[in-house]
Design an enzyme around this catalytic site. Structure first.
Site, PDB file in Angstrom:
ATOM      1  N   SER A   6      47.173  84.978  -2.213  1.00 35.98           N
ATOM      2  CA  SER A   6      47.033  85.594  -3.172  1.00 35.98           C
ATOM      3  C   SER A   6      46.138  86.837  -3.085  1.00 35.98           C
ATOM      4  O   SER A   6      45.030  86.504  -2.874  1.00 35.98           O
ATOM      5  CB  SER A   6      46.883  84.861  -4.444  1.00 35.98           C
ATOM      6  N   HIS A  31      51.267  86.443  -1.630  1.00 40.65           N
ATOM      7  CA  HIS A  31      51.378  85.954  -2.998  1.00 40.65           C
ATOM      8  C   HIS A  31      51.049  87.083  -4.163  1.00 40.65           C
ATOM      9  O   HIS A  31      49.969  87.506  -4.131  1.00 40.65           O
ATOM     10  CB  HIS A  31      50.618  84.793  -3.430  1.00 40.65           C
ATOM     11  N   ASP A  33      50.564  88.137  -8.020  1.00 40.15           N
ATOM     12  CA  ASP A  33      50.637  87.701  -9.201  1.00 40.15           C
ATOM     13  C   ASP A  33      50.814  88.680 -10.476  1.00 40.15           C
ATOM     14  O   ASP A  33      49.864  89.527 -10.583  1.00 40.15           O
ATOM     15  CB  ASP A  33      49.010  87.233  -9.361  1.00 40.15           C
ATOM     16  N   MET A  35      51.088  89.742 -14.032  1.00 43.33           N
ATOM     17  CA  MET A  35      50.889  89.177 -15.174  1.00 43.33           C
ATOM     18  C   MET A  35      50.814  90.198 -16.200  1.00 43.33           C
ATOM     19  O   MET A  35      50.516  91.395 -16.082  1.00 43.33           O
ATOM     20  CB  MET A  35      49.231  88.710 -15.484  1.00 43.33           C
ATOM     21  N   HIS A  64      55.180  86.015  -8.167  1.00 41.14           N
ATOM     22  CA  HIS A  64      54.822  85.156  -9.065  1.00 41.14           C
ATOM     23  C   HIS A  64      54.682  85.917 -10.526  1.00 41.14           C
ATOM     24  O   HIS A  64      53.853  86.418 -10.731  1.00 41.14           O
ATOM     25  CB  HIS A  64      53.701  84.177  -8.870  1.00 41.14           C
ATOM     26  N   MET A  66      54.437  85.911 -14.183  1.00 41.67           N
ATOM     27  CA  MET A  66      53.617  85.155 -14.982  1.00 41.67           C
ATOM     28  C   MET A  66      54.015  86.363 -16.254  1.00 41.67           C
ATOM     29  O   MET A  66      53.063  87.117 -17.043  1.00 41.67           O
ATOM     30  CB  MET A  66      52.278  84.877 -15.060  1.00 41.67           C
ATOM     31  N   MET A 135      52.039  74.703 -10.808  1.00 46.11           N
ATOM     32  CA  MET A 135      50.539  75.091 -11.232  1.00 46.11           C
ATOM     33  C   MET A 135      49.598  74.120 -11.114  1.00 46.11           C
ATOM     34  O   MET A 135      49.659  73.391 -11.830  1.00 46.11           O
ATOM     35  CB  MET A 135      50.830  76.006 -12.360  1.00 46.11           C
ATOM     36  N   ASP A 169      49.673  76.108  -6.583  1.00 43.50           N
ATOM     37  CA  ASP A 169      49.047  77.506  -6.842  1.00 43.50           C
ATOM     38  C   ASP A 169      47.790  77.440  -7.720  1.00 43.50           C
ATOM     39  O   ASP A 169      47.909  76.884  -9.052  1.00 43.50           O
ATOM     40  CB  ASP A 169      49.949  78.583  -7.594  1.00 43.50           C
TER      41      ASP A 169
END
Ligand code: DX5
Ligand code: ZN
Length: 216
Positions: A6, A31, A33, A35, A64, A66, A135, A169
């Site tokens: 990540s 990875h 992230d 958001m 990923h 979110m 998670m 994760d």
């Protein structure tokens, strides 16, 4: 065990160099992230950022999401170069449609569940999903403590669908990755255990060694 590094904790002012360093360190995937400040209380990358990152690396991008309403943004992220798209069960939309959308765009589909969501929530989708992400922290921030109770869910998922890869994760380090390996986890996301260390290659090697010591 595959390691997806990540870049949440990377130095964003020199992200191209950070990605090159992570790739050279031996990351299997990168990875990303995403958001939105709504589904989680933090804001990070959009599709433009992913498209810039794609130009810096040949390593698969594990995106990923979110975010709320993932279906609205999935086409843009796949177009930007995401190889994997993981969306949350807790977000809006019909998971069957979301998975079909990801597959229709030519990417692999993962379904993520928060620590408080039971494994059973994804049972109806196991035959369609390419991966389940359990998670091991509440999503939103790097550097949190690993929730070992989530490994019971991993064992449950592995018993139900042995061929579906399981990713975890949050809070992965050499100690927790060996517990994860014992529970049957296939892919570990590691953020601060790599990008928070001075030597990324040594950090990835330490994780691999710890994971393998269980498998032997
Ligand atoms: C948390 C993110 C994680 C995070 C992991 O919301 O989904 O990917 O970057 O960071 P560490 O490994 O530091 O827990
Ligand atoms: Zn993540």
């Amino acid at each position: 065990m595959r390691i997806s590094v990540s870049i949440l904790g990377a130095d964003f002012s020199r992200l191209g160099q950070e990605i090159a360093d992570v790739e050279r360190a031996g990351a299997d995937w990168i990875h990303v992230d995403v958001m939105d400040g709504h589904f989680v209380p933090n804001i990070t990358f959009g599709p433009n950022m992913v498209s810039s990152l794609k130009k810096c690396t040949k390593v698969p991008l594990d995106v990923h999401l979110m975010i709320s309403e993932p279906q609205k943004y999935i086409p843009a992220f796949v177009k930007a170069g995401a190889n994997w798209i993981t969306f949350h069960m807790e977000s809006e939309g019909n998971p069957v449609q979301t998975i079909a959308m990801i597959h229709g765009l030519g990417a692999k589909a993962g379904i993520a569940i928060n620590p408080g969501t039971p494994a059973e929530a994804v049972f109806p989708y196991l035959s369609m999903a390419d991966m389940v992400l359990a998670m091991t922290v509440q999503p939103g921030f790097g550097g949190q403590k690993f929730n070992a109770a989530v490994l019971d869910k991993v064992r449950l998922l592995k018993a139900k669908a042995p061929s579906v890869p399981i990713q975890i994760d949050g809070g992965v380090n050499p100690e927790t990755i060996s517990q994860a390996g014992a529970a049957g986890v296939d892919i570990c996301v590691a953020g601060s255990a790599v990008v928070g260390k001075p030597d990324y290659a040594a950090a990835v090697t330490a994780l691999r060694k710890a994971a393998e010591s269980v498998a032997d």
